[in-house]
Every structure is written in C-alpha cells, then in structure tokens.
Design an enzyme around this catalytic site. Sequence first.
Site, PDB file in Angstrom:
ATOM      1  N   ALA A   4       3.353   5.597  -8.029  1.00 25.97           N
ATOM      2  CA  ALA A   4       4.794   5.789  -8.243  1.00 25.97           C
ATOM      3  C   ALA A   4       5.185   5.358  -9.651  1.00 25.97           C
ATOM      4  CB  ALA A   4       5.589   5.015  -7.191  1.00 25.97           C
ATOM      5  N   GLY A  21       0.820  -1.205   0.000  1.00 21.76           N
ATOM      6  CA  GLY A  21       0.000   0.000   0.000  1.00 21.76           C
ATOM      7  C   GLY A  21       0.856   1.258   0.000  1.00 21.76           C
ATOM      8  N   ASP A  33      -1.534  10.521  -3.839  1.00 24.39           N
ATOM      9  CA  ASP A  33      -0.382   9.628  -4.029  1.00 24.39           C
ATOM     10  C   ASP A  33       0.454  10.056  -5.238  1.00 24.39           C
ATOM     11  OD1 ASP A  33      -2.608   8.993  -5.551  1.00 24.39           O
ATOM     12  OD2 ASP A  33      -2.524   6.844  -5.192  1.00 24.39           O
ATOM     13  N   SER A  83       2.239   1.784  -5.253  1.00 30.65           N
ATOM     14  CA  SER A  83       3.017   1.349  -6.411  1.00 30.65           C
ATOM     15  C   SER A  83       2.422   1.858  -7.718  1.00 30.65           C
ATOM     16  CB  SER A  83       3.158  -0.166  -6.433  1.00 30.65           C
ATOM     17  OG  SER A  83       1.901  -0.773  -6.334  1.00 30.65           O
ATOM     18  N   SER A  84       1.083   1.922  -7.834  1.00 34.28           N
ATOM     19  CA  SER A  84       0.508   2.382  -9.109  1.00 34.28           C
ATOM     20  C   SER A  84       0.808   3.847  -9.351  1.00 34.28           C
ATOM     21  CB  SER A  84      -1.004   2.206  -9.164  1.00 34.28           C
ATOM     22  OG  SER A  84      -1.479   1.302  -8.272  1.00 34.28           O
TER      23      SER A  84
END
Length: 326
Positions: free
Chosen positions: A114, A108, A155, A111-112
């Site tokens: 980044a 969590g 994010d 990653s998507s």
Amino acid sequence: MNQVSASAPGKLLLFGDHAVVYGHPCIVTAVDQRITATVRKNGTDVFFLDAPDMGLTAYSKTLADLGKKELPKSVAFIEMLYKRFLEKYPQQEGIVVTTKSQFSSQFGFGSSSAVSVAFAKALTSLYGIEMTNHQLFDLCYQAVIDVQGVGSGFDIAAAIWGGTIYYVSPAKVVDQLGSTGESPLPLAVGYTGIKADTPTLVRMVQAQYQTEPEKIGGIFEQIHQLVDEAKSAIESQDWQRVGELMTANQKLLQTLKVSGVKLDELIRTSVQHGAFGAKLSGAGGGDCMVAIATDRRSEVEEAITTAGGQVMHVKLHAEGVRLENA
Ligand code: PMV
C-alpha cells in the site's frame, strides 16, 4: 504543484495463496485501511523519509547512494522504487516523503504494497507523469522484486485497482468481481497476534516444489480449480459454497505446511461456531484468518476472540489508489 498526497488500501487474500506465485490465479479484496504518502521536492540532492507509523523518522540518503548499503525494512520499498523512478525519469532534485497509516504493519494487510503504491502515485503526479494502472504496477512490482526477490504482486494489484479481483501474476489478468461499492462478502477476520514472515514461507514452498515438483504442482493445480470455482460462487453470492471452498483451500495450504497452530485454532473454532468455511489469508504462519459467516457472524467473531484472536472490523472491496489533494 508543490506537494502531492495519494492513498492506497491494504488487502486480504481470499483464495489462491502461494499458488499465485507459480502463475495460478488468486482472489484478493482491498480493505479500507489506507496508507497515505505525501511527496514534495526539496531543492537538494537528498532523499528524506519520515514514516513514523513504520517506526522510521528523519531517514535520509543522497540520490547517488539510493539503494546502496543495508536498507531498513520499512524504507526498502520506497527507496528502491524511487531509485527505479530516477533511472526512468532522471531528476537532480531530492524529495521529502512522509507516510501515514490507518493500520499497523503487523496485521499483514499489506502495508509495504500500500505504501509503495501510494508513494508511486504521488511521486509520478508530482512530476506530471501520466501512468496507466499497468505502468504503475510495473514500477511498484519491480521494487518488490528488487527488495524481496519473490512475490506475485497480488498486493500491489489490490492497492492499485481496489475492489475484489481475480488476479494472475504479474497483472496478466486483473478481473473485477462484482460492482463497485461495498462488498456483500460476509467475512469475519481474525488476527492471530503473530507476524508472518512472507519471504521465508514463500521460499519454503519453493524448496518443496523443487524437491517434489509433481506433488506440489498437483496441489497448485487443485488450488487453481478451486479459485476458479470461488470466482463464480462469489459472483453468484453463494456463501455456503464460498465457505466450503475456503475450507478446501485451507486443507491444501496445510498440505503445503504453511498454516500454524494459532491459525488452525481460529479456523477450527470459526467453523464450529457456524462459519461456512475458513482459511488463513496470505503466506501463513500468522497474520490473519478469514471465515465466511452469514447469520451466525457475531457468534463466529466471539469464538475468534475467546480463542485469543483479535477480530478486525474492516470494510472490504475498497477503492484503489487515489490522489488526495489533486
Ligand atoms: O503474507 P502476504 O499477505 O503478503 O501474502 C503472501 C501471499 C503469497 O501468495 C504467499 C505470496 C505472493 O506474493 O503471492
């Protein structure tokens, strides 16, 4: 230039989870667990992706088919982003993309987001396109909305700007808290071992908001006030207060029913063993919890481990997206 690499950091949401989707602020810190994307032109009309850390190898699609048919989750952000890029900057030539991650997509840490940011940065510089951080944000955020339909983009912002930021969606406010360099934030991080399903939890809160707008809107307002107070407390390094505000934020998240048994257990044990306060980080249900602990940090980390959590040693306040071979 034949090939360009860029890397972007992961993130941990410290305050304001969920409320940030409704225009309220949040505080997020970038974690120095990076994902690198490498992009080169391939002289064909095919898009190739190799993302072994995300469980995908030798994926390919013709440019005409981009975004069509069911997309594997791991490729969806990159493929949609590339499709949007081609709409804006038409090219006839395909590319080869490879990604490499320093962390598992399970934690969590984002990653998507980044990988999307690292890819967007590498892609735009491969074509010599200069973008401001805000333009890069818009390109990546569009892909998030295309794929997930929901999300505040916090994010994406953490991956682009890095550091620790006070954020209002969609990048209307991006205020850095503290100077660059390592964060003094005394944070213990525990992974529950459970993968959170962010879009489902966001939709669940959305359903509650639609049914009881006043009650849920009131909770968002309380979270907003608490985030503003946390901003000052972080800036003045008043860790006791930051901890108390985390616990208050966690109570409000529990009212929204987004916490979980394992999260609650790790949070409870952290506070019992000397943390000033603790809360879940992100959508809830699983992923990570965070606790503020100064002198008794190792005791808190031991308690997290004893309760079945996995302590994550991460460097906070990490640098945002950067080119790796410019
Ligand atoms: O589960 P994560 O770490 O992706 O965080 C989600 C945070 C939410 O506020 C629930 C959603 C969002 O997009 O801001």
